[in-house]
Each structure stands twice: as structure tokens, then as C-alpha cells.
Design a protein around this motif. Structure first.
Motif, PDB file in Angstrom:
ATOM      1  N   LEU A 194     -46.195  78.780  49.282  1.00 13.78           N
ATOM      2  CA  LEU A 194     -45.619  79.538  49.039  1.00 13.78           C
ATOM      3  C   LEU A 194     -44.507  79.038  49.420  1.00 13.78           C
ATOM      4  CD1 LEU A 194     -47.498  83.095  49.222  1.00 13.78           C
ATOM      5  CD2 LEU A 194     -46.399  81.756  46.723  1.00 13.78           C
ATOM      6  N   ILE A 195     -43.177  78.717  49.247  1.00 15.21           N
ATOM      7  CA  ILE A 195     -41.853  78.565  49.820  1.00 15.21           C
ATOM      8  C   ILE A 195     -40.927  79.456  50.245  1.00 15.21           C
ATOM      9  CG2 ILE A 195     -42.660  75.708  49.723  1.00 15.21           C
ATOM     10  CD1 ILE A 195     -40.163  75.960  47.270  1.00 15.21           C
ATOM     11  N   GLU A 196     -40.064  78.627  51.015  1.00 13.91           N
ATOM     12  CA  GLU A 196     -38.689  79.576  51.116  1.00 13.91           C
ATOM     13  C   GLU A 196     -37.345  79.092  50.664  1.00 13.91           C
ATOM     14  OE1 GLU A 196     -38.888  82.548  54.422  1.00 13.91           O
ATOM     15  OE2 GLU A 196     -40.214  83.926  53.494  1.00 13.91           O
ATOM     16  N   ILE A 197     -36.963  78.908  50.758  1.00 16.97           N
ATOM     17  CA  ILE A 197     -35.495  78.770  50.050  1.00 16.97           C
ATOM     18  C   ILE A 197     -34.518  79.362  50.705  1.00 16.97           C
ATOM     19  CG2 ILE A 197     -33.540  76.220  48.699  1.00 16.97           C
ATOM     20  CD1 ILE A 197     -36.234  75.732  47.287  1.00 16.97           C
ATOM     21  N   GLY A 198     -34.056  79.654  51.733  1.00 15.45           N
ATOM     22  CA  GLY A 198     -32.795  80.574  52.341  1.00 15.45           C
ATOM     23  C   GLY A 198     -33.621  81.709  52.089  1.00 15.45           C
ATOM     24  N   THR A 199     -33.296  82.865  51.481  1.00 14.30           N
ATOM     25  CA  THR A 199     -33.635  84.455  51.254  1.00 14.30           C
ATOM     26  C   THR A 199     -34.480  84.194  50.239  1.00 14.30           C
ATOM     27  OG1 THR A 199     -31.946  85.436  50.495  1.00 14.30           O
ATOM     28  CG2 THR A 199     -31.506  85.531  52.234  1.00 14.30           C
ATOM     29  N   ALA A 200     -35.240  83.644  49.514  1.00 15.09           N
ATOM     30  CA  ALA A 200     -35.385  83.007  48.181  1.00 15.09           C
ATOM     31  C   ALA A 200     -37.245  82.938  48.563  1.00 15.09           C
ATOM     32  CB  ALA A 200     -35.065  82.961  47.277  1.00 15.09           C
ATOM     33  N   GLN A 201     -37.798  83.185  47.807  1.00 12.94           N
ATOM     34  CA  GLN A 201     -39.503  82.836  47.835  1.00 12.94           C
ATOM     35  C   GLN A 201     -39.576  82.335  46.629  1.00 12.94           C
ATOM     36  OE1 GLN A 201     -43.238  84.887  48.461  1.00 12.94           O
ATOM     37  NE2 GLN A 201     -43.069  84.323  50.443  1.00 12.94           N
ATOM     38  N   TYR A 202     -40.556  81.112  45.868  1.00 15.30           N
ATOM     39  CA  TYR A 202     -40.748  80.859  45.004  1.00 15.30           C
ATOM     40  C   TYR A 202     -42.099  79.613  45.837  1.00 15.30           C
ATOM     41  CZ  TYR A 202     -35.600  80.360  44.724  1.00 15.30           C
ATOM     42  OH  TYR A 202     -34.366  80.497  44.470  1.00 15.30           O
ATOM     43  N   THR A 203     -42.767  79.777  44.555  1.00 20.49           N
ATOM     44  CA  THR A 203     -44.671  78.990  43.864  1.00 20.49           C
ATOM     45  C   THR A 203     -44.331  77.921  43.268  1.00 20.49           C
ATOM     46  OG1 THR A 203     -45.033  81.267  44.177  1.00 20.49           O
ATOM     47  CG2 THR A 203     -46.547  79.876  44.069  1.00 20.49           C
ATOM     48  N   VAL A 204     -44.931  76.635  44.185  1.00 19.90           N
ATOM     49  CA  VAL A 204     -44.966  75.580  43.489  1.00 19.90           C
ATOM     50  C   VAL A 204     -46.517  75.539  43.182  1.00 19.90           C
ATOM     51  CG1 VAL A 204     -45.226  73.128  43.815  1.00 19.90           C
ATOM     52  CG2 VAL A 204     -43.489  74.615  44.679  1.00 19.90           C
ATOM     53  N   GLY A 205     -47.115  74.916  41.895  1.00 16.84           N
ATOM     54  CA  GLY A 205     -48.628  74.648  41.933  1.00 16.84           C
ATOM     55  C   GLY A 205     -49.002  73.291  41.328  1.00 16.84           C
ATOM     56  N   THR A 206     -49.503  72.764  41.759  1.00 19.80           N
ATOM     57  CA  THR A 206     -50.256  71.516  40.819  1.00 19.80           C
ATOM     58  C   THR A 206     -51.795  71.499  39.877  1.00 19.80           C
ATOM     59  OG1 THR A 206     -48.835  70.365  42.353  1.00 19.80           O
ATOM     60  CG2 THR A 206     -50.642  69.000  40.983  1.00 19.80           C
ATOM     61  N   PHE A 207     -51.773  71.549  39.449  1.00 11.85           N
ATOM     62  CA  PHE A 207     -53.160  71.008  38.488  1.00 11.85           C
ATOM     63  C   PHE A 207     -53.332  69.381  38.423  1.00 11.85           C
ATOM     64  CE2 PHE A 207     -56.155  70.524  35.012  1.00 11.85           C
ATOM     65  CZ  PHE A 207     -57.335  71.773  35.480  1.00 11.85           C
ATOM     66  N   VAL A 208     -54.757  68.998  38.673  1.00 11.85           N
ATOM     67  CA  VAL A 208     -55.201  67.530  38.262  1.00 11.85           C
ATOM     68  C   VAL A 208     -56.436  67.088  37.712  1.00 11.85           C
ATOM     69  CG1 VAL A 208     -54.001  66.668  40.588  1.00 11.85           C
ATOM     70  CG2 VAL A 208     -56.416  67.553  40.411  1.00 11.85           C
ATOM     71  N   GLN A 209     -56.613  66.560  36.954  1.00 17.99           N
ATOM     72  CA  GLN A 209     -57.399  65.604  36.748  1.00 17.99           C
ATOM     73  C   GLN A 209     -57.931  64.481  36.899  1.00 17.99           C
ATOM     74  OE1 GLN A 209     -58.743  66.588  32.104  1.00 17.99           O
ATOM     75  NE2 GLN A 209     -58.985  64.477  32.229  1.00 17.99           N
ATOM     76  N   SER A 210     -58.538  64.948  37.905  1.00 16.53           N
ATOM     77  CA  SER A 210     -58.585  63.492  39.031  1.00 16.53           C
ATOM     78  C   SER A 210     -59.880  62.441  38.448  1.00 16.53           C
ATOM     79  CB  SER A 210     -58.700  64.272  40.416  1.00 16.53           C
ATOM     80  OG  SER A 210     -58.815  63.457  41.384  1.00 16.53           O
ATOM     81  N   ASN A 211     -59.258  61.576  38.370  1.00 17.71           N
ATOM     82  CA  ASN A 211     -60.535  60.086  37.693  1.00 17.71           C
ATOM     83  C   ASN A 211     -60.200  58.811  38.828  1.00 17.71           C
ATOM     84  OD1 ASN A 211     -62.511  59.759  36.366  1.00 17.71           O
ATOM     85  ND2 ASN A 211     -61.010  58.437  35.008  1.00 17.71           N
ATOM     86  N   PHE A 212     -59.870  58.639  39.985  1.00 16.54           N
ATOM     87  CA  PHE A 212     -59.313  56.889  40.148  1.00 16.54           C
ATOM     88  C   PHE A 212     -60.033  56.699  41.533  1.00 16.54           C
ATOM     89  CE2 PHE A 212     -57.202  60.330  42.262  1.00 16.54           C
ATOM     90  CZ  PHE A 212     -56.601  60.079  43.897  1.00 16.54           C
ATOM     91  N   GLY A 213     -59.881  55.705  42.283  1.00 18.70           N
ATOM     92  CA  GLY A 213     -60.180  55.176  43.293  1.00 18.70           C
ATOM     93  C   GLY A 213     -61.120  53.794  43.987  1.00 18.70           C
ATOM     94  N   LEU A 214     -61.107  53.796  44.095  1.00 24.40           N
ATOM     95  CA  LEU A 214     -62.432  53.065  45.279  1.00 24.40           C
ATOM     96  C   LEU A 214     -62.940  53.564  46.267  1.00 24.40           C
ATOM     97  CD1 LEU A 214     -61.892  49.575  44.608  1.00 24.40           C
ATOM     98  CD2 LEU A 214     -63.526  50.409  43.282  1.00 24.40           C
ATOM     99  N   ARG A 215     -64.267  54.244  46.903  1.00 20.83           N
ATOM    100  CA  ARG A 215     -65.160  53.961  48.141  1.00 20.83           C
ATOM    101  C   ARG A 215     -63.735  53.916  49.334  1.00 20.83           C
ATOM    102  NH1 ARG A 215     -69.772  56.691  48.675  1.00 20.83           N
ATOM    103  NH2 ARG A 215     -69.273  56.919  46.322  1.00 20.83           N
ATOM    104  N   ALA A 216     -63.621  52.525  49.609  1.00 16.62           N
ATOM    105  CA  ALA A 216     -63.503  52.556  50.584  1.00 16.62           C
ATOM    106  C   ALA A 216     -62.288  53.272  50.625  1.00 16.62           C
ATOM    107  CB  ALA A 216     -63.614  50.958  50.788  1.00 16.62           C
ATOM    108  N   GLU A 217     -61.478  53.881  50.334  1.00 22.01           N
ATOM    109  CA  GLU A 217     -59.891  53.267  50.203  1.00 22.01           C
ATOM    110  C   GLU A 217     -59.720  55.089  50.470  1.00 22.01           C
ATOM    111  OE1 GLU A 217     -58.025  50.811  46.328  1.00 22.01           O
ATOM    112  OE2 GLU A 217     -58.446  53.293  46.313  1.00 22.01           O
ATOM    113  N   LEU A 218     -60.776  56.349  50.422  1.00 22.93           N
ATOM    114  CA  LEU A 218     -60.633  57.928  50.444  1.00 22.93           C
ATOM    115  C   LEU A 218     -60.513  57.719  51.873  1.00 22.93           C
ATOM    116  CD1 LEU A 218     -61.041  60.922  49.415  1.00 22.93           C
ATOM    117  CD2 LEU A 218     -63.812  60.241  50.210  1.00 22.93           C
ATOM    118  N   THR A 219     -59.292  58.792  51.975  1.00 20.61           N
ATOM    119  CA  THR A 219     -58.726  59.262  53.241  1.00 20.61           C
ATOM    120  C   THR A 219     -59.223  60.363  53.341  1.00 20.61           C
ATOM    121  OG1 THR A 219     -58.243  57.242  53.244  1.00 20.61           O
ATOM    122  CG2 THR A 219     -57.204  59.060  54.978  1.00 20.61           C
TER     123      THR A 219
END
Length: 361
Positions: A194-219
Motif C-alpha cells: 500500500l502506498i500513498e501519493i498525495g492524499t490518495a492511496q494505491y496498491t501495487v501487487g506482484t506475482f512471480v513464477q520464480s525459476n532462476f539462479g545458482l545457490r551461491a548467489e542467494l542473498t
């Protein structure tokens, strides 16, 4: 403000916040893309015998009731070894006109065509008798018999039929069933802010299909935990992909949606990835605002935020991408699939020990 939905999935699996990870920002009620009013998500999950580990995710940007109305949209590819159909038309016209499906690489065309069939059979018009559906994919062939072509049109249509608002299951469900991330079991996940810009509130949502990366990179939370957790790693080089769908109810123009999609890699970078050559990292952002303007012809009158006001949305994209990728691994469990390969789950206890040692929890 706290919510049990932020901590656990409907099936009771721990999410990152449920383990005590202090992630930034204030989520919506469910901490998923469905916190953006109207967005609906459905899954078909296929786990059969010892070799089928796959499925389909269906996403309706305005829900079933609004499936005949476009959204302002823009796309971006960080690395193009992947597929998201329909994006050429989105680049041309700046509108997302169809549902979205996400599945495995060999089934992307099946779900694309099934989306058209679903629209026709449900008598959902888009002011034209044709369509260019958005269908995306990542590769699940480590765990799934991908060249057995087990996903059918009926599976894709069932995912669209089952799309709903509210809490979402995460992990090895839908198109993410057979996916891995940083060589841990991963798949489907989502987060919101949930974010506010001026007097208005908005919603941002993200959906991922996650399938990447090597173990040593994980942070995680800035801590390079993958360097400490080598057990169960099974790849010698980076491969895999990620699809991210960003939704917001903030009134945006197409070029502004593209600017949101371009911020997805910043969230991914927080989790450690470098964007490997063999990875397909493709992102789409859309706005559900201005519905009436997109239903009318002729001169259109619509609202839009000034570009100078977009920083809170950029921050929300970065935060939701990071959290969704973490939840794809945390809300999961080990899976054994094709050729007897077992992909282990991210060990919660070991993760917490390393984060506590670094003073992050």
C-alpha cells in the motif's frame, strides 16, 4: 498493522514474514497481487506418477466480470531466453486485452490458444473477433517430463475458470509446480504494498513464477546465505527464468507501466541474481484504473499520475518482487521428480541462524 495472511499461506505454509523476516513496506490485506481490486488468480496443478510436476496459472487482470475490458500496460525483458506472447501488440497499442497464463516452456502455445478458446466459449468479447493472448513460461524440465506435453487446453481453461480474489496459495502450485530458485524448490508467489501519493492511496501487487539462479548467489536481506548452504545444489551453471506480473490501481499511462516493469530487476538483484545468459527474465505491468476510458471509443478522457510522482510505485515494485521471490522458496517443501531428482526446500532453521548471526532478525 499485521495480518495472518502476511505470515502464512491458506494451506498453513510459513511465508517470509511468518519466519520473522523484517521486510520493508506495508502490504495489503492478503499481501498478494489480488489486493489490487479486481485481479483474480487461479491454478491447475499437475503432480502425477514420478515424472509429471507442472501446471498452469491463470490471471484475470479485471476479474471474470471485467475480462472484456483492457488495461493500460507495458512490458520489459531483462534477458530474452524465454517467452511472453502478445507483448509486441502491447508495445504497439499500450493495452493488455486478454487474460494471462503462465506455464512450462513446452506448453506456452497450448495455454495461449486455450485462452482464446476460453474467451470464445464464455462469450467474452474484446470489441474484435480475434485476440493476441499473453502466455508466459519458465522451464521445469529438471523435475517434470516437459517433453511429454502433459498440459492441455482443458488444464489452462480450468485455471482461468478457477481464478479468484483473496488469499493465494504459494510454492509448488500452478505453473510454478516444477520450478526451482537458487537450486531450492520454488514456484509461484506474490506480494503487495500500500502506498500513498498525495492524499490518495494505491496498491501495487506482484506475482512471480520464480525459476532462476545458482545457490551461491542467494542473498536474503543483504546476507549472502547461499555461500553457506551448499547442500543439495545440483547445477553447474546458471539457468532457468522468471516471469513477473505487476498490477496496480494507480492511474498510469502505458509508458509508465513499462517503467514499473523495468524496476523488477532491481528487486531480483536484492535476492542475488546476475541475470544469467540462459535465463528468460520477462516482466509485464498493468494498471486497472481508467476502466471507463478503455471501454469507450473516440476521444478518451482519463487520469494519469505525473512521472515525477512515480517513485513510491517504483519502490513498491522492488519490494514486492524481492518478497515474492523469497516466499516462492520459503512457502515450499522438497520435491522429487523426473529421473529421481530431489530438489530440497530452503531450510528455515539454517536461514534463521544465518540471519540472526548477521543481526537481521
Amino acid at each position: 498493522m499485521t495480518s495472518k495472511n502476511w505470515e502464512n499461506t491458506p494451506a498453513g505454509k510459513h511465508r517470509a514474514r511468518g519466519l520473522g523476516l523484517r521486510l520493508p513496506g506495508e502490504p495489503g490485506s492478503y499481501n498478494t497481487i489480488t489486493d489490487v481490486a479486481g485481479v483474480e488468480v487461479g491454478y491447475t496443478t499437475l503432480i502425477e506418477a514420478e515424472h509429471i510436476r507442472t501446471g498452469v496459472t491463470g490471471l484475470l487482470p479485471r476479474g471474470r466480470q471485467g475480462a472484456d475490458t483492457a488495461c493500460m500496460a507495458g512490458s520489459y525483458s531483462l534477458n530474452g531466453n524465454g517467452e511472453m506472447t502478445g507483448t509486441i501488440w502491447i508495445e504497439e497499442i499500450g493495452e493488455l486485452q486478454t487474460p494471462i497464463t503462465i506455464t512450462n516452456t513446452a506448453s506456452c502455445g497450448v495455454t495461449r490458444d486455450a485462452t482464446l478458446r476460453w474467451l470464445v466459449e464464455n462469450d467474452i468479447g474484446t470489441d474484435q473477433d480475434w485476440g493476441l493472448p499473453v502466455a508466459a513460461e519458465t522451464y521445469d524440465g529438471d523435475l517434470n517430463d516437459i517433453n511429454g506435453f502433459h498440459v492441455t487446453a482443458q488444464h489452462a481453461m480450468a485455471a482461468l475458470d478457477g481464478a479468484a480474489s483473496g488469499a493465494l496459495e504459494m510454492g509448488s502450485v500452478g505453473g510454478g509446480t516444477g520450478m526451482t530458485t537458487y537450486e531450492y524448490k520454488a514456484g509461484s508467489a506474490s506480494a503487495s504494498r500500500l502506498i500513498e501519493i498525495g492524499t490518495a492511496q494505491y496498491t501495487v501487487g506482484t506475482f512471480v513464477q520464480s525459476n532462476f539462479g545458482l545457490r551461491a548467489e542467494l542473498t536474503v536481506l543483504g546476507v549472502p546465505i547461499g555461500r553457506e548452504l551448499s547442500s543439495g545444489a545440483f547445477r553447474s551453471k546458471g539457468s532457468g527464468s522468471i516471469i513477473a506480473i505487476v498490477a496496480t490501481d494507480a492511474p498510469l499511462l502505458p509508458h509508465q507501466c513499462k517503467r514499473l516493469a523495468r524496476r523488477v530487476p532491481l528487486g531480483l538483484a536484492r535476492t542475488g541474481t546476475i541475470g544469467h545468459n540462459s535465463s528468460g527474465d520477462i516482466f509485464l505491468a498493468f494498471s486497472t484504473a481508467n476502466r471507463q476510458a478503455l471501454q469507450s471509443g473516440g476521444v478518451r478522457h482519463l487520469d494519469a499520475l505525473a512521472d515525477s510522482e512515480l517513485d513510491p510505485l517504483f519502490q513498491a515494485v522492488v519490494e514486492t518482487v524481492e518478497e515474492a521471490v523469497l516466499d516462492a522458496m520459503i512457502a515450499n517443501e522438497a520435491m522429487t521428480g523426473r529421473n529421481g531428482l530431489t530438489v530440497h526446500a530452503l531450510p528455515h532453521d539454517d536461514l534463521l541462524v544465518l540471519l540472526k548471526r548477521a543481526g537481521k532478525i
